[in-house]
Design a protein around this motif. Structure first.
Motif, PDB file in Angstrom:
ATOM      1  N   LYS A  37       0.819  -1.214   0.000  1.00  0.00           N
ATOM      2  CA  LYS A  37       0.000   0.000   0.000  1.00  0.00           C
ATOM      3  C   LYS A  37       0.847   1.257   0.000  1.00  0.00           C
ATOM      4  O   LYS A  37       0.350   2.339  -0.248  1.00  0.00           O
ATOM      5  N   TYR A  38       2.153   1.130   0.322  1.00  0.00           N
ATOM      6  CA  TYR A  38       3.016   2.306   0.379  1.00  0.00           C
ATOM      7  C   TYR A  38       3.693   2.585  -0.963  1.00  0.00           C
ATOM      8  O   TYR A  38       3.834   3.721  -1.373  1.00  0.00           O
ATOM      9  N   LEU A  39       4.154   1.541  -1.627  1.00  0.00           N
ATOM     10  CA  LEU A  39       5.033   1.728  -2.781  1.00  0.00           C
ATOM     11  C   LEU A  39       4.326   1.590  -4.120  1.00  0.00           C
ATOM     12  O   LEU A  39       4.971   1.509  -5.145  1.00  0.00           O
TER      13      LEU A  39
ATOM     14  N   SER B 258      11.875  10.681   1.305  1.00  0.00           N
ATOM     15  CA  SER B 258      10.544  10.242   1.732  1.00  0.00           C
ATOM     16  C   SER B 258       9.459  11.010   0.986  1.00  0.00           C
ATOM     17  O   SER B 258       8.449  10.434   0.555  1.00  0.00           O
ATOM     18  N   VAL B 259       9.667  12.316   0.824  1.00  0.00           N
ATOM     19  CA  VAL B 259       8.684  13.147   0.116  1.00  0.00           C
ATOM     20  C   VAL B 259       8.617  12.749  -1.361  1.00  0.00           C
ATOM     21  O   VAL B 259       7.523  12.600  -1.928  1.00  0.00           O
TER      22      VAL B 259
ATOM     23  N   MET C 145       9.311  -1.906  10.146  1.00  0.00           N
ATOM     24  CA  MET C 145       8.835  -1.230  11.346  1.00  0.00           C
ATOM     25  C   MET C 145       7.351  -0.905  11.202  1.00  0.00           C
ATOM     26  O   MET C 145       6.847  -0.693  10.098  1.00  0.00           O
ATOM     27  N   PRO C 146       6.630  -0.882  12.339  1.00  0.00           N
ATOM     28  CA  PRO C 146       5.193  -0.584  12.265  1.00  0.00           C
ATOM     29  C   PRO C 146       4.946   0.874  11.913  1.00  0.00           C
ATOM     30  O   PRO C 146       5.798   1.737  12.096  1.00  0.00           O
ATOM     31  N   GLY C 147       3.754   1.138  11.387  1.00  0.00           N
ATOM     32  CA  GLY C 147       3.386   2.505  11.051  1.00  0.00           C
ATOM     33  C   GLY C 147       3.613   2.837   9.590  1.00  0.00           C
ATOM     34  O   GLY C 147       3.974   1.977   8.775  1.00  0.00           O
ATOM     35  N   ASP C 148       3.401   4.085   9.251  1.00  0.00           N
ATOM     36  CA  ASP C 148       3.543   4.557   7.887  1.00  0.00           C
ATOM     37  C   ASP C 148       5.009   4.556   7.479  1.00  0.00           C
ATOM     38  O   ASP C 148       5.876   5.072   8.200  1.00  0.00           O
ATOM     39  N   LEU C 149       5.288   3.969   6.324  1.00  0.00           N
ATOM     40  CA  LEU C 149       6.676   3.822   5.876  1.00  0.00           C
ATOM     41  C   LEU C 149       7.333   5.169   5.621  1.00  0.00           C
ATOM     42  O   LEU C 149       8.495   5.382   5.978  1.00  0.00           O
ATOM     43  N   TYR C 150       6.610   6.101   5.012  1.00  0.00           N
ATOM     44  CA  TYR C 150       7.174   7.419   4.719  1.00  0.00           C
ATOM     45  C   TYR C 150       7.479   8.187   6.001  1.00  0.00           C
ATOM     46  O   TYR C 150       8.517   8.838   6.116  1.00  0.00           O
ATOM     47  N   LEU C 151       6.565   8.107   6.956  1.00  0.00           N
ATOM     48  CA  LEU C 151       6.775   8.789   8.223  1.00  0.00           C
ATOM     49  C   LEU C 151       7.951   8.175   8.983  1.00  0.00           C
ATOM     50  O   LEU C 151       8.766   8.890   9.577  1.00  0.00           O
TER      51      LEU C 151
END
Length: 326
Positions: free
Chosen positions: A59-61, A183-184, A309-315
């Motif tokens: 879902k991130y990439l 990240s941006v 790691m847990p959470g949003d990858l970009y963050l």
């Protein structure tokens, strides 16, 4: 009683049949969605049966990652690990070559020369359909350690003692901002290929800026006896700082009267010379080796597994960039 048992058995069979059909329908839907990701939007069947047990949409990439692009699943998982290992082997080679090229060809030339294959490898890796070529490109990309470290040395030699520590720290700050910027860029990029192409454009812009505006180290030029070149560099810096004529004359006289130590300039130094000074000096070197070894283990251990790691990858990646400042 017998008929009731037959009715009960038939109802159970029909229920089991419906459940089986529902499970098969759900599996076919998952397989169809996965096929669109791996095989393309027009594909009718997956090239890898049972693929949904190994890889799922990220879902991130987006829909195009290195894993999905080159089908690095099942018996091809090791290829991804080998590619990363080859990248770090390239960095190890770059570490060993950096000192030689920086001392013999100059700080700026080391940046300019090695930035060319690095930029080309970045472009090739964003377009290639061959995993072999992609891996070779990553190996060449690892040579960026040479121009990156040369930038640090060049900056420390261009500034005076009063500003050297500050601008050396600013290089570390710039690295942290670069991690955050990645990240941006990754957030707005369509896939990894567009992300690499954006990075290649930014790298080419910085390369052009370096060639045109960044001078060679005056300290390096003086150590090699190239006084006229060193004089041009320092006078250009003096013009930018509005240095008066009296100070400029002192600068020119100092350069003209400067005599490098001929014995030191002609002697070739090796890593063994670090341990030939004294026992105390050698002990301090080994202490630094051990400290940096531990720091590298922790640093790369976190960086290489940040996607787990847990959470949003970009963050999470942004937070890792901020952690560089601490």
């Amino acid at each position: 009683m017998m008929f009731e048992n037959d009715d009960l058995t038939s109802s159970q069979n029909s229920s089991d049949s419906e459940n089986f059909n529902q499970r098969r329908r759900r599996r076919s839907l998952r397989g169809a969605s996965l096929t669109r990701i791996i095989g393309g939007a027009d594909s009718t069947e997956s090239r890898w049966p049972g693929l949904d047990n190994f890889i799922k949409p990220n879902k991130y990439l987006g829909n195009s990652t290195v894993i999905t692009r080159f089908s690095l699943i099942c018996d091809r998982i090791a290829l991804s690990q080998n590619s990363s290992s080859l990248f770090f082997i390239g960095q190890l080679i770059a570490v060993l070559l950096f000192g030689y090229f920086a001392d013999n060809f100059g700080r700026k030339k080391s940046i300019v020369i090695f930035a060319i294959p690095v930029n080309l490898a970045l472009i090739v890796s964003s377009y290639t359909n061959s995993f072999t070529i992609y891996t070779i490109s990553r190996f060449i990309l690892a040579l960026e350690y040479i121009p990156a470290t040369s930038c640090f040395v060049l900056a420390s030699e261009l500034f005076g003692e009063n500003y050297r520590n500050f601008f050396g720290l600013m290089i570390v700050v710039a690295y942290s901002l670069g991690v955050i910027g990645c990240s941006v860029l990754a957030y707005f990029a369509v896939d990894y290929q567009h992300y690499l192409r954006i990075l290649s454009v930014l790298s080419i812009i910085s390369y052009i800026f370096t060639v045109i505006y960044v001078p060679e180290s005056a300290r390096y030029l003086l150590s090699k006896g190239r006084k006229e070149e060193a004089k041009k560099v320092l006078l250009k810096i003096a013009d930018g700082n509005d240095v008066g004529e009296e100070e400029r004359e002192k600068l020119v006289n100092y350069i003209d009267s400067y005599q490098p130590d001929s014995q030191k300039s002609e002697k070739q130094f090796f890593i063994t010379d670090l341990f030939s000074q004294s026992t105390f000096f050698s002990t301090q070197i080994f202490k630094n080796f051990f400290i940096w070894f531990c720091v590298s283990l922790v640093y790369f251990g976190i960086c290489l597994h940040i996607n787990r790691m847990p959470g949003d990858l970009y963050l999470t990646n942004t937070v890792s960039g901020l952690a560089e400042l601490i």
